[in-house]
Write a protein that holds these residues in place. Structure first.
Motif, PDB file in Angstrom:
ATOM      1  N   THR A  56       0.814  -1.221   0.000  1.00  0.00           N
ATOM      2  CA  THR A  56       0.000   0.000   0.000  1.00  0.00           C
ATOM      3  C   THR A  56       0.840   1.260   0.000  1.00  0.00           C
ATOM      4  N   PHE A  57       1.928   1.267   0.777  1.00  0.00           N
ATOM      5  CA  PHE A  57       2.695   2.503   0.968  1.00  0.00           C
ATOM      6  C   PHE A  57       4.112   2.460   0.395  1.00  0.00           C
ATOM      7  N   GLY A  58       4.549   1.281  -0.031  1.00  0.00           N
ATOM      8  CA  GLY A  58       5.894   1.157  -0.582  1.00  0.00           C
ATOM      9  C   GLY A  58       6.826   0.411   0.362  1.00  0.00           C
ATOM     10  N   ASP A  59       7.889  -0.146  -0.199  1.00  0.00           N
ATOM     11  CA  ASP A  59       8.844  -0.929   0.597  1.00  0.00           C
ATOM     12  C   ASP A  59       9.526  -0.116   1.685  1.00  0.00           C
ATOM     13  N   GLU A  60       9.560   1.215   1.524  1.00  0.00           N
ATOM     14  CA  GLU A  60      10.203   2.073   2.523  1.00  0.00           C
ATOM     15  C   GLU A  60       9.463   2.088   3.863  1.00  0.00           C
ATOM     16  N   ALA A  61       8.257   1.525   3.888  1.00  0.00           N
ATOM     17  CA  ALA A  61       7.493   1.483   5.138  1.00  0.00           C
ATOM     18  C   ALA A  61       8.223   0.649   6.196  1.00  0.00           C
ATOM     19  N   TYR A  62       9.125  -0.227   5.745  1.00  0.00           N
ATOM     20  CA  TYR A  62       9.932  -1.021   6.672  1.00  0.00           C
ATOM     21  C   TYR A  62      11.410  -0.882   6.293  1.00  0.00           C
ATOM     22  N   SER A  63      12.243  -0.823   7.306  1.00  0.00           N
ATOM     23  CA  SER A  63      13.686  -0.717   7.083  1.00  0.00           C
ATOM     24  C   SER A  63      14.241  -2.059   6.616  1.00  0.00           C
ATOM     25  N   GLU A  64      15.494  -2.063   6.214  1.00  0.00           N
ATOM     26  CA  GLU A  64      16.113  -3.297   5.710  1.00  0.00           C
ATOM     27  C   GLU A  64      16.148  -4.393   6.758  1.00  0.00           C
ATOM     28  N   ASP A  65      16.223  -4.001   8.042  1.00  0.00           N
ATOM     29  CA  ASP A  65      16.246  -5.013   9.103  1.00  0.00           C
ATOM     30  C   ASP A  65      14.850  -5.485   9.494  1.00  0.00           C
TER      31      ASP A  65
END
Length: 212
Positions: A56-65
């Protein structure tokens, strides 16, 4: 004779002090379910929800970790434009059903443990229409200027931002009108605790609500 089992909704606008009430209730041994903490837990641990939020909001909604990118998501949903309002509604549609399910399961656990009184802390009890699921609802309120002062001391947000977030919730008047009980939190912590004790004396002798 079977013991009464009461589930009490605990609500209040941002800065009202409902979290302080919840803390005090916990210190007295009452189970308190925090909808906010449950939502954070689900957003951190539920893989299907994490996938839905990213979609819904893009992969940036969660950090790499794998941790929630709170700053990114806050920027998406707490802006002052129409798109932000729509984004908040989208996020709520994803998170609220899972949070409510977790709350129901936890309440059922306490019922099986034969607890007599359980509190559910949530700022949005009336906004999302779950008030009918509680035996009684307790609302905590305070003067607006005091709520703003408390929030400025506890969080690094401006008065303008606080007022905007307040506008996204029901007004104090609406919450108090709908609640079964209310606490005026304009005084000291000691006065707040005394008010909670007074309400507890009343609630603990009340019958459960008939849901039929």
């Amino acid at each position: 004779m079977e013991k009464n089992f009461l589930v009490i909704g605990l609500t209040g606008g941002i800065g009202s002090g409902k979290s302080e009430v919840a803390k005090y209730l916990s210190s007295k041994g009452f189970p308190v379910i925090s909808s906010d903490e449950n939502a954070k837990k689900i957003m951190a641990e539920d893989d299907s929800l994490k996938a839905d939020i990213k979609k819904t909001f893009g992969d940036e909604a969660y950090s790499e970790d794998g941790t929630l990118n709170k700053e990114f998501l806050a920027a998406k949903v707490f802006g002052k434009d129409k798109q932000s309002e729509e984004n908040l509604e989208k996020l709520n549609r994803l998170v609220h059903p899972r949070t409510i399910e977790m709350m129901v399961n936890t309440v059922d656990k306490y019922r099986k443990e034969e607890k007599e009184l359980v509190f559910v802390e949530s700022a949005l009890i009336f906004e999302i229409g779950i008030d009918d699921g509680f035996d009684y609802v307790l609302a905590v309120d305070a003067k607006e200027e005091l709520k703003i002062k408390r929030l400025q001391q506890s969080r690094n947000i401006s008065e303008e931002e606080i007022k905007y977030r307040m506008s996204r919730q029901f007004s104090s008047e609406e919450k108090l009108k709908r609640a079964d009980f209310s606490i005026d939190n304009n005084g000291s912590i000691k006065e707040l605790h005394s008010a909670v004790d007074f309400i507890l004396d009343i609630i603990t002798v009340l019958p459960p609500k008939s849901f039929e």
